[in-house]
Scaffold this active site. Structure first.
Site, PDB file in Angstrom:
ATOM      1  N   ARG A  45      79.655 -20.751  -8.658  1.00 52.72           N
ATOM      2  CA  ARG A  45      80.075 -21.674  -9.722  1.00 52.72           C
ATOM      3  C   ARG A  45      79.324 -21.399 -11.014  1.00 52.72           C
ATOM      4  NH1 ARG A  45      79.960 -26.853  -5.991  1.00 52.72           N
ATOM      5  NH2 ARG A  45      77.968 -25.844  -5.605  1.00 52.72           N
ATOM      6  N   LYS A 105      82.544 -23.789   9.574  1.00 50.99           N
ATOM      7  CA  LYS A 105      83.042 -24.429  10.809  1.00 50.99           C
ATOM      8  C   LYS A 105      84.026 -25.542  10.528  1.00 50.99           C
ATOM      9  CE  LYS A 105      78.955 -25.512   9.286  1.00 50.99           C
ATOM     10  NZ  LYS A 105      77.562 -25.296   9.414  1.00 50.99           N
ATOM     11  N   VAL A 132      79.230 -21.178  14.252  1.00 52.14           N
ATOM     12  CA  VAL A 132      78.635 -21.970  15.340  1.00 52.14           C
ATOM     13  C   VAL A 132      77.244 -21.438  15.672  1.00 52.14           C
ATOM     14  CG1 VAL A 132      78.900 -22.808  17.705  1.00 52.14           C
ATOM     15  CG2 VAL A 132      80.932 -22.375  16.316  1.00 52.14           C
ATOM     16  N   GLY A 134      74.529 -20.813  13.960  1.00 52.24           N
ATOM     17  CA  GLY A 134      73.839 -19.886  13.052  1.00 52.24           C
ATOM     18  C   GLY A 134      73.783 -18.458  13.558  1.00 52.24           C
ATOM     19  N   GLY A 187      67.510 -25.034   2.967  1.00 53.27           N
ATOM     20  CA  GLY A 187      68.878 -24.501   3.009  1.00 53.27           C
ATOM     21  C   GLY A 187      69.565 -24.719   4.344  1.00 53.27           C
ATOM     22  N   LYS A 205      81.703 -27.728  15.329  1.00 53.29           N
ATOM     23  CA  LYS A 205      81.295 -26.559  16.129  1.00 53.29           C
ATOM     24  C   LYS A 205      81.780 -26.686  17.580  1.00 53.29           C
ATOM     25  CE  LYS A 205      77.277 -25.752  13.191  1.00 53.29           C
ATOM     26  NZ  LYS A 205      75.904 -26.196  12.925  1.00 53.29           N
TER      27      LYS A 205
HETATM   28  P1  NDP Z   1      75.511 -23.282  -0.590  1.00 47.58           P
HETATM   29  O1  NDP Z   1      75.834 -24.580  -1.213  1.00 47.58           O
HETATM   30  O2  NDP Z   1      74.096 -22.837  -0.562  1.00 47.58           O
HETATM   31  O3  NDP Z   1      76.377 -22.126  -1.270  1.00 47.58           O
HETATM   32  C1  NDP Z   1      77.715 -22.283  -1.650  1.00 47.58           C
HETATM   33  C2  NDP Z   1      78.049 -21.206  -2.640  1.00 47.58           C
HETATM   34  O4  NDP Z   1      79.425 -21.306  -2.994  1.00 47.58           O
HETATM   35  C3  NDP Z   1      77.252 -21.325  -3.945  1.00 47.58           C
HETATM   36  O5  NDP Z   1      76.887 -20.064  -4.418  1.00 47.58           O
HETATM   37  C4  NDP Z   1      78.242 -21.978  -4.910  1.00 47.58           C
HETATM   38  O6  NDP Z   1      78.020 -21.647  -6.258  1.00 47.58           O
HETATM   39  C5  NDP Z   1      79.544 -21.341  -4.422  1.00 47.58           C
HETATM   40  N1  NDP Z   1      80.710 -22.149  -4.768  1.00 47.58           N
HETATM   41  C6  NDP Z   1      81.002 -23.402  -4.399  1.00 47.58           C
HETATM   42  N2  NDP Z   1      82.178 -23.795  -4.931  1.00 47.58           N
HETATM   43  C7  NDP Z   1      82.630 -22.759  -5.662  1.00 47.58           C
HETATM   44  C8  NDP Z   1      83.776 -22.542  -6.463  1.00 47.58           C
HETATM   45  N3  NDP Z   1      84.691 -23.491  -6.638  1.00 47.58           N
HETATM   46  N4  NDP Z   1      83.934 -21.341  -7.065  1.00 47.58           N
HETATM   47  C9  NDP Z   1      83.000 -20.373  -6.919  1.00 47.58           C
HETATM   48  N5  NDP Z   1      81.898 -20.521  -6.154  1.00 47.58           N
HETATM   49  C10 NDP Z   1      81.702 -21.697  -5.556  1.00 47.58           C
HETATM   50  O7  NDP Z   1      76.097 -23.348   0.885  1.00 47.58           O
HETATM   51  P2  NDP Z   1      75.612 -22.521   2.154  1.00 47.58           P
HETATM   52  O8  NDP Z   1      75.410 -21.112   1.809  1.00 47.58           O
HETATM   53  O9  NDP Z   1      74.519 -23.271   2.830  1.00 47.58           O
HETATM   54  O10 NDP Z   1      76.885 -22.680   3.126  1.00 47.58           O
HETATM   55  C11 NDP Z   1      78.059 -21.920   2.940  1.00 47.58           C
HETATM   56  C12 NDP Z   1      78.927 -22.073   4.180  1.00 47.58           C
HETATM   57  O11 NDP Z   1      78.216 -21.594   5.332  1.00 47.58           O
HETATM   58  C13 NDP Z   1      79.313 -23.510   4.524  1.00 47.58           C
HETATM   59  O12 NDP Z   1      80.591 -23.516   5.079  1.00 47.58           O
HETATM   60  C14 NDP Z   1      78.282 -23.910   5.576  1.00 47.58           C
HETATM   61  O13 NDP Z   1      78.742 -24.923   6.427  1.00 47.58           O
HETATM   62  C15 NDP Z   1      78.133 -22.602   6.325  1.00 47.58           C
HETATM   63  N6  NDP Z   1      76.891 -22.416   7.061  1.00 47.58           N
HETATM   64  C16 NDP Z   1      75.690 -22.650   6.445  1.00 47.58           C
HETATM   65  C17 NDP Z   1      74.523 -22.398   7.115  1.00 47.58           C
HETATM   66  C18 NDP Z   1      73.176 -22.626   6.501  1.00 47.58           C
HETATM   67  O14 NDP Z   1      72.158 -22.468   7.176  1.00 47.58           O
HETATM   68  N7  NDP Z   1      73.120 -22.997   5.236  1.00 47.58           N
HETATM   69  C19 NDP Z   1      74.506 -21.898   8.505  1.00 47.58           C
HETATM   70  C20 NDP Z   1      75.854 -21.653   9.050  1.00 47.58           C
HETATM   71  C21 NDP Z   1      76.979 -21.921   8.344  1.00 47.58           C
HETATM   72  P3  NDP Z   1      76.659 -22.148  -6.991  1.00 47.58           P
HETATM   73  O15 NDP Z   1      75.555 -21.405  -6.339  1.00 47.58           O
HETATM   74  O16 NDP Z   1      76.843 -21.762  -8.404  1.00 47.58           O
HETATM   75  O17 NDP Z   1      76.589 -23.619  -6.759  1.00 47.58           O
HETATM   76  N1  HSE Z   2      73.930 -27.611   8.543  1.00 45.36           N
HETATM   77  C1  HSE Z   2      74.085 -26.757   9.660  1.00 45.36           C
HETATM   78  C2  HSE Z   2      72.984 -27.001  10.655  1.00 45.36           C
HETATM   79  C3  HSE Z   2      74.069 -25.327   9.214  1.00 45.36           C
HETATM   80  O1  HSE Z   2      71.965 -27.568  10.263  1.00 45.36           O
HETATM   81  O2  HSE Z   2      73.135 -26.655  11.816  1.00 45.36           O
HETATM   82  C4  HSE Z   2      74.368 -24.357  10.334  1.00 45.36           C
HETATM   83  O3  HSE Z   2      75.685 -24.468  10.767  1.00 45.36           O
END
Ligand code: NDP
Ligand code: HSE
Length: 436
Positions: A45, A105, A132, A134, A187, A205
């Protein structure tokens, strides 16, 4: 051979981790994949200076739609999260013939049936290992490693944030809100952390695990869910007196009344390995008829562990780019036209043991009233313990452990107990699983 070109939707915790892992292990990864894998484009974003400096050989933009329509990209890694924009982007990318890797998920649990059908029609892959548990390769294990088994049940700690909060509260006496803030800073938490706390993330999940384990369509709306917010320090302490730990589990069981799908706090005997899985770690116990019980353990959230799963999916996609779609491992492990219509069991029909805590007036006969209700309902008691009342409380906490009984019988007994004059307030009920 030309490098495979990957476009990243999202450069947050997971997207940033994917860039790092692909750069750090580039040579190992291309030796395994047989081709170089290059992230050529990414969107976020906001594009601040730090971000641009960190990924200087990647073309950055804020236009997600342009990325999924870009003619030069082979694989789209969806790492934005949410279910609306991500669904639109994934379906557009599929329509454009691109393969998808996602960690989302919520997207798979809610829109997966439609996404897989679209992918099937286009002959592209949708890989979702990171969705699911991680970094634990549980999707691959269930879909490929255990493919010879009839899966009887599975039970897992599948939310890292929730397990981190419960562990810090139990071991260090820390405050719920304070630990949640730390999980967000690390995170681990979802964009809406309520999903980690109220059981929604674990339910997403579990939906995915159950589909792959039992060959049923994704049915998120049928999962019963309770979160970790009702677990008190007293319950943690009393459970330990009986030799149990409280963990938030996702449970799926193939039973004679249908498939049980439920996520809730659960007492587990402390001698079980899974009862000792702490912090952000996850673990999934799977019982197959041939292999018996298996346990997979690893980090359930965080940048590098999740990137490990995303990169493994990218390599899998690269390896099968040239195979015929019908010779690939099916998205949900079973062939799409062979999914079963086994019903999901009604919650009243599940059978489990229970931990019950109630505050009783201290007078003769109260215990007899409560045990009389249990006897009427055919509920056998395994253990009873009267606890020390809090200073000046006027009520005595009594804790029961029961043997296995149908949930409906327990619901009726709890209603009758709560109606007694001698019982103050509501009865706390936590299900007990022995996982033997
Ligand atoms: P974050 O919020 O850290 O990252 C999301 C990213 O997407 C950011 O870079 C954000 O931009 C970008 N973004 C969001 N909306 C838009 C848009 N409209 N246009 C362009 N870019 C956009 O999330 P996570 O990395 O933590 O999670 C991502 C996915 O992975 C989710 O589905 C989550 O459930 C899944 N997940 C997360 C885990 C974790 O440990 N965090 C583990 C397993 C799965 P900006 O940086 O500018 O805000
Ligand atoms: N928010 C999720 C968790 C990220 O804490 O398990 C991994 O899916």
């Amino acid at each position: 051979m030309e490098p495979v070109k990957v476009g990243l939707l999202g450069l947050g915790t997971v997207g940033g981790g994917v860039v790092n892992v692909l750069q750090r292990n580039a040579s190992e990864i291309s030796r395994r994949a047989g081709r170089e894998i290059r992230v050529t484009h990414a969107v976020a974003r906001t594009l601040d200076k730090d971000r641009i400096c960190g990924v200087n050989d990647i073309e950055l933009s804020t236009d997600a739609h342009a990325l999924v329509n870009h003619p030069d990209i082979d694989i789209i890694a969806e790492l934005i999260g949410g279910t609306e924009l991500s669904k639109e982007l994934v379906l557009t990318a599929i329509e454009n013939g691109k393969h998808i890797v996602t960690a989302n998920k919520a997207l798979i649990a809610i829109h997966g049936n439609e996404i897989f059908e679209a992918a099937q029609n286009k002959g592209v892959m949708v890989a979702f290992e990171a969705a699911v548990a991680g970094g634990i390769p549980i999707i691959k294990t269930l879909r490929e490693g255990l493919t010879g088994n009839r899966i009887e049940w599975l039970a897992g700690i599948i939310n890292g944030t929730g397990n981190f909060i419960l562990t810090e509260m139990r071991d260090k006496g820390r405050d719920f809100a304070d630990v949640l803030k730390e999980a967000q800073a690390l995170g681990y938490a979802e964009a809406d952390p309520a999903f980690d706390i109220d059981g929604t993330d674990a339910a997403h999940k579990l939906t995915i695990l159950a589909s792959i384990a039992f060959g049923i369509p994704l049915q998120y709306e049928k999962v019963y869910k309770e979160g970790i917010d009702k677990i008190t320090r007293e319950d943690v302490f009393y459970a330990e007196q009986f030799g149990y730990r409280i963990k938030h589990l996702g449970i799926a069981k193939d039973t004679e009344v249908g498939i049980e799908l439920r996520v809730h706090p659960t007492l587990i005997p402390e001698r079980r390995l899974i009862a000792n899985v702490d912090g952000v770690m996850n673990a999934v116990l799977v019982k197959g008829d041939a292999v018996g019980p298996t346990l997979q353990y690893g980090a359930g959230a965080g940048a590098d562990p999740t990137a490990s799963a995303v990169v493994a999916d990218i390599v899998d996609v690269v390896r099968v780019l040239t195979t015929d779609p019908e010779n690939r491992v099916p998205h949900l492990a079973f062939q799409a036209d062979s999914l079963s219509e086994t019903p999901i069991a009604a919650m009243g029909d599940i059978k489990t043991a229970y931990y019950l805590r109630m505050d009783a007036v201290e007078r003769p006969g109260v215990l007899a009233e409560v045990t009389g209700i249990f006897a009427e309902g055919g509920i056998s008691i395994e253990a009873i313990r009267q606890q020390e009342p809090a200073e000046g409380a006027g009520f005595v906490p009594i804790v029961f452990l029961t043997y296995i009984v149908r949930e409906q019988a327990m619901n009726e007994a709890i209603s009758l107990i709560e109606a007694l004059d001698s019982i103050n307030g509501t009865v706390t009920r936590i299900r007990v699983e022995h996982l033997g």
